[in-house]
Each structure stands twice: as C-alpha cells, then as structure tokens.
Scaffold this motif. Sequence first.
Motif, PDB file in Angstrom:
ATOM      1  N   ALA A 140       0.842  -1.203   0.000  1.00 17.56           N
ATOM      2  CA  ALA A 140       0.000   0.000   0.000  1.00 17.56           C
ATOM      3  C   ALA A 140       0.876   1.253   0.000  1.00 17.56           C
ATOM      4  CB  ALA A 140      -0.933  -0.002   1.213  1.00 17.56           C
ATOM      5  N   ASN A 141       1.940   1.233   0.788  1.00 13.61           N
ATOM      6  CA  ASN A 141       2.884   2.342   0.835  1.00 13.61           C
ATOM      7  C   ASN A 141       3.503   2.594  -0.536  1.00 13.61           C
ATOM      8  OD1 ASN A 141       6.132   2.861   1.338  1.00 13.61           O
ATOM      9  ND2 ASN A 141       4.792   4.172   2.575  1.00 13.61           N
ATOM     10  N   ASN A 142       3.853   1.522  -1.242  1.00 10.67           N
ATOM     11  CA  ASN A 142       4.449   1.657  -2.573  1.00 10.67           C
ATOM     12  C   ASN A 142       3.510   2.367  -3.539  1.00 10.67           C
ATOM     13  OD1 ASN A 142       5.644  -1.712  -2.151  1.00 10.67           O
ATOM     14  ND2 ASN A 142       6.732   0.161  -1.656  1.00 10.67           N
ATOM     15  N   ILE A 143       2.242   2.035  -3.473  1.00 10.95           N
ATOM     16  CA  ILE A 143       1.261   2.653  -4.370  1.00 10.95           C
ATOM     17  C   ILE A 143       1.163   4.158  -4.112  1.00 10.95           C
ATOM     18  CG2 ILE A 143      -1.194   2.731  -4.986  1.00 10.95           C
ATOM     19  CD1 ILE A 143      -1.148  -0.388  -4.416  1.00 10.95           C
ATOM     20  N   PHE A 144       1.115   4.555  -2.843  1.00 13.17           N
ATOM     21  CA  PHE A 144       1.063   5.991  -2.521  1.00 13.17           C
ATOM     22  C   PHE A 144       2.309   6.711  -3.027  1.00 13.17           C
ATOM     23  CE2 PHE A 144      -1.650   4.473   1.174  1.00 13.17           C
ATOM     24  CZ  PHE A 144      -2.844   4.859   0.578  1.00 13.17           C
ATOM     25  N   PHE A 145       3.482   6.078  -2.867  1.00 11.57           N
ATOM     26  CA  PHE A 145       4.713   6.727  -3.282  1.00 11.57           C
ATOM     27  C   PHE A 145       4.892   6.754  -4.798  1.00 11.57           C
ATOM     28  CE2 PHE A 145       6.917   6.302   1.060  1.00 11.57           C
ATOM     29  CZ  PHE A 145       6.667   7.635   1.356  1.00 11.57           C
ATOM     30  N   ILE A 146       4.326   5.806  -5.527  1.00  7.51           N
ATOM     31  CA  ILE A 146       4.372   5.883  -6.992  1.00  7.51           C
ATOM     32  C   ILE A 146       3.749   7.199  -7.447  1.00  7.51           C
ATOM     33  CG2 ILE A 146       3.374   4.951  -9.137  1.00  7.51           C
ATOM     34  CD1 ILE A 146       3.713   2.139  -7.843  1.00  7.51           C
ATOM     35  N   VAL A 147       2.581   7.493  -6.902  1.00 12.66           N
ATOM     36  CA  VAL A 147       1.872   8.724  -7.279  1.00 12.66           C
ATOM     37  C   VAL A 147       2.685   9.949  -6.863  1.00 12.66           C
ATOM     38  CG1 VAL A 147      -0.232  10.077  -6.930  1.00 12.66           C
ATOM     39  CG2 VAL A 147      -0.369   7.578  -7.113  1.00 12.66           C
ATOM     40  N   LEU A 148       3.157   9.979  -5.625  1.00 13.31           N
ATOM     41  CA  LEU A 148       3.883  11.134  -5.105  1.00 13.31           C
ATOM     42  C   LEU A 148       5.172  11.393  -5.870  1.00 13.31           C
ATOM     43  CD1 LEU A 148       4.204  13.333  -2.891  1.00 13.31           C
ATOM     44  CD2 LEU A 148       5.422  11.599  -1.536  1.00 13.31           C
ATOM     45  N   PHE A 149       5.989  10.363  -6.063  1.00 14.64           N
ATOM     46  CA  PHE A 149       7.291  10.559  -6.677  1.00 14.64           C
ATOM     47  C   PHE A 149       7.175  10.929  -8.156  1.00 14.64           C
ATOM     48  CE2 PHE A 149       9.134   7.527  -3.301  1.00 14.64           C
ATOM     49  CZ  PHE A 149       9.298   8.575  -2.414  1.00 14.64           C
ATOM     50  N   THR A 150       6.176  10.430  -8.828  1.00 21.69           N
ATOM     51  CA  THR A 150       5.964  10.811 -10.221  1.00 21.69           C
ATOM     52  C   THR A 150       5.645  12.300 -10.314  1.00 21.69           C
ATOM     53  OG1 THR A 150       5.180   8.585 -10.753  1.00 21.69           O
ATOM     54  CG2 THR A 150       4.619  10.335 -12.305  1.00 21.69           C
ATOM     55  N   GLN A 151       4.882  12.805  -9.367  1.00 22.62           N
ATOM     56  CA  GLN A 151       4.495  14.214  -9.372  1.00 22.62           C
ATOM     57  C   GLN A 151       5.680  15.151  -9.180  1.00 22.62           C
ATOM     58  OE1 GLN A 151       1.594  14.126  -6.229  1.00 22.62           O
ATOM     59  NE2 GLN A 151      -0.128  13.895  -7.640  1.00 22.62           N
ATOM     60  N   VAL A 152       6.711  14.719  -8.420  1.00 24.21           N
ATOM     61  CA  VAL A 152       7.841  15.604  -8.142  1.00 24.21           C
ATOM     62  C   VAL A 152       9.082  15.283  -8.970  1.00 24.21           C
ATOM     63  CG1 VAL A 152       7.026  16.145  -5.816  1.00 24.21           C
ATOM     64  CG2 VAL A 152       8.644  14.250  -6.153  1.00 24.21           C
ATOM     65  N   GLY A 153       8.975  14.381  -9.934  1.00 26.26           N
ATOM     66  CA  GLY A 153      10.084  14.092 -10.838  1.00 26.26           C
ATOM     67  C   GLY A 153      11.142  13.157 -10.302  1.00 26.26           C
ATOM     68  N   LEU A 154      10.839  12.394  -9.264  1.00 29.68           N
ATOM     69  CA  LEU A 154      11.757  11.364  -8.776  1.00 29.68           C
ATOM     70  C   LEU A 154      11.377  10.050  -9.464  1.00 29.68           C
ATOM     71  CD1 LEU A 154      11.920  12.267  -4.970  1.00 29.68           C
ATOM     72  CD2 LEU A 154      13.772  12.491  -6.644  1.00 29.68           C
ATOM     73  N   TYR A 155      11.748   9.967 -10.741  1.00 28.72           N
ATOM     74  CA  TYR A 155      11.266   8.867 -11.581  1.00 28.72           C
ATOM     75  C   TYR A 155      11.845   7.517 -11.190  1.00 28.72           C
ATOM     76  CZ  TYR A 155       9.855  12.935 -14.235  1.00 28.72           C
ATOM     77  OH  TYR A 155       9.313  14.127 -14.597  1.00 28.72           O
ATOM     78  N   ALA A 156      13.126   7.489 -10.831  1.00 29.07           N
ATOM     79  CA  ALA A 156      13.712   6.208 -10.413  1.00 29.07           C
ATOM     80  C   ALA A 156      13.057   5.738  -9.120  1.00 29.07           C
ATOM     81  CB  ALA A 156      15.223   6.332 -10.234  1.00 29.07           C
ATOM     82  N   GLU A 157      12.767   6.678  -8.216  1.00 25.45           N
ATOM     83  CA  GLU A 157      12.096   6.314  -6.973  1.00 25.45           C
ATOM     84  C   GLU A 157      10.687   5.793  -7.240  1.00 25.45           C
ATOM     85  OE1 GLU A 157      13.549   6.101  -4.008  1.00 25.45           O
ATOM     86  OE2 GLU A 157      15.369   6.713  -5.029  1.00 25.45           O
ATOM     87  N   ALA A 158       9.998   6.402  -8.206  1.00 28.03           N
ATOM     88  CA  ALA A 158       8.657   5.914  -8.567  1.00 28.03           C
ATOM     89  C   ALA A 158       8.745   4.515  -9.162  1.00 28.03           C
ATOM     90  CB  ALA A 158       7.998   6.881  -9.552  1.00 28.03           C
ATOM     91  N   GLY A 159       9.702   4.305 -10.053  1.00 28.18           N
ATOM     92  CA  GLY A 159       9.895   2.985 -10.643  1.00 28.18           C
ATOM     93  C   GLY A 159      10.293   1.957  -9.605  1.00 28.18           C
ATOM     94  N   THR A 165      15.223  11.527 -18.938  1.00 28.98           N
ATOM     95  CA  THR A 165      14.294  12.273 -18.076  1.00 28.98           C
ATOM     96  C   THR A 165      14.850  13.671 -17.804  1.00 28.98           C
ATOM     97  OG1 THR A 165      15.214  11.749 -15.888  1.00 28.98           O
ATOM     98  CG2 THR A 165      13.748  10.097 -16.890  1.00 28.98           C
ATOM     99  N   ASP A 166      14.047  14.477 -17.126  1.00 34.73           N
ATOM    100  CA  ASP A 166      14.482  15.816 -16.720  1.00 34.73           C
ATOM    101  C   ASP A 166      14.925  15.834 -15.256  1.00 34.73           C
ATOM    102  OD1 ASP A 166      12.047  15.407 -15.526  1.00 34.73           O
ATOM    103  OD2 ASP A 166      11.144  17.293 -16.178  1.00 34.73           O
ATOM    104  N   SER A 167      15.352  14.702 -14.738  1.00 39.25           N
ATOM    105  CA  SER A 167      15.760  14.595 -13.336  1.00 39.25           C
ATOM    106  C   SER A 167      16.885  15.570 -13.018  1.00 39.25           C
ATOM    107  CB  SER A 167      16.211  13.168 -13.013  1.00 39.25           C
ATOM    108  OG  SER A 167      16.681  13.097 -11.675  1.00 39.25           O
ATOM    109  N   THR A 168      16.763  16.251 -11.882  1.00 38.18           N
ATOM    110  CA  THR A 168      17.804  17.171 -11.427  1.00 38.18           C
ATOM    111  C   THR A 168      18.694  16.541 -10.358  1.00 38.18           C
ATOM    112  OG1 THR A 168      16.276  18.085  -9.781  1.00 38.18           O
ATOM    113  CG2 THR A 168      16.391  19.199 -11.930  1.00 38.18           C
TER     114      THR A 168
END
Length: 197
Positions: A32-51, A109-112
């Motif tokens: 359940a935690n993973n699902i919440f963080f997929i949404v959150l990390f995608t929104q802030v550009g932490l793509y590897a973290e979302a993946g 990606t545009d990751s900073t």
Amino acid sequence: MHWTEIAGFVTGGLCVWLVVRQNVWTFPIGIANNIFFIVLFTQVGLYAEAGLQVVYIGLGLLGWWWWLHGGPDRTRLVVRDTPSWAWPAAIIAIGLGTWALHWLLTTHTDSTVAGWDAVTTTMSLVAQLMLSRKWIGNWVVWIVADVIYIGLYASKGLWLTSVLYAVFLTLCVVGLRQWREARALQESVPEREVVRS
C-alpha cells in the motif's frame, strides 16, 4: 503537502515498525505504501524512486512468500547472518545499478538529482532483497540509504517524507539491534536443548 505524502508517511512508518518486529503484515502494508509513493514521486520528478516502488511491489510479494515458506521444508524463515558472498555481490550490484540508472535518468528524463536518485534506488533494491531473505545485513544497507534519502527528499521539498526517513533511520538502528538479538537467541536454543538431554 499532498495527501499521498501523508498516506505514504503513515503506511511507511507502520511497515518499517512491523518489519523490525518480524511481523509478516509488513508486506501488505508495504505494498500500500508503494502505491502511494508511486503517485507522489511521479508528481515531483523522482522517476527512479517511482519505478522503484513498482519493483518493491514485486519484491514485497516475493518476500511475503519467502517469510512464510522460504525456510527448510517450506517453513517460515528465521533471521540469519548475511552470507559472506552477498557483500561483494551487493557492492557490485549497487555500483552497476547506479551507473545504469544514472545514464537512464540523465538521458531520458528531466531529473535534477539523477546520481542521488540512482544510488538510493539501487541500494534500496539490494536492501529489500536482503530483507526478504531475513539477512541481518539488510539493516546496514538501509541505514546508509536512509541517510542519503533524508537529504534527497528535503532537497525536493518533501519535508514530511524526509522526516519519515529520519524515523526509518531510527527504526533501522533498532531493527539491526533486535535482529542481532533474535539471531543470538536462535543460536542458543540448540545449546539449551543439548544441556537438557
């Protein structure tokens, strides 16, 4: 602050608390935690973290099964020392994984924060796999990763998540101590049985 960050905070804290206690409910709560963080990390550009969260779901399902049936004769796993071969393998995996993810993030990606995102992602994968096998060394890898995560999330303005990882860091230190104690207790059981017989 987005509701997914709050939900991630609550489920993440509960998940790590349960794993410290060796409670198998850590896995469904973790998913359940993973699902919440997929949404959150995608929104802030932490793509590897979302993946990473997607991979965590798969590892969570595998770990859930291993904890219940991965021991001898499909029994529950017990806490074990990390095999000596696993440490060099972990270092190589973290190095290669960081290099590959860094290239992917900087190229596509545009990751900073590509380097930090890559190293924390690969360290987390290694730690999660070790945790799924109930190897004590998982806590050492998590501790190092969590120190980096605290700064990474703060740099993205994810203050609640940064605080969560500070809590994780504390729980990891507790988990390392408790799992070592559990391992020592497991080793002393046969000795007590020998004394009785």
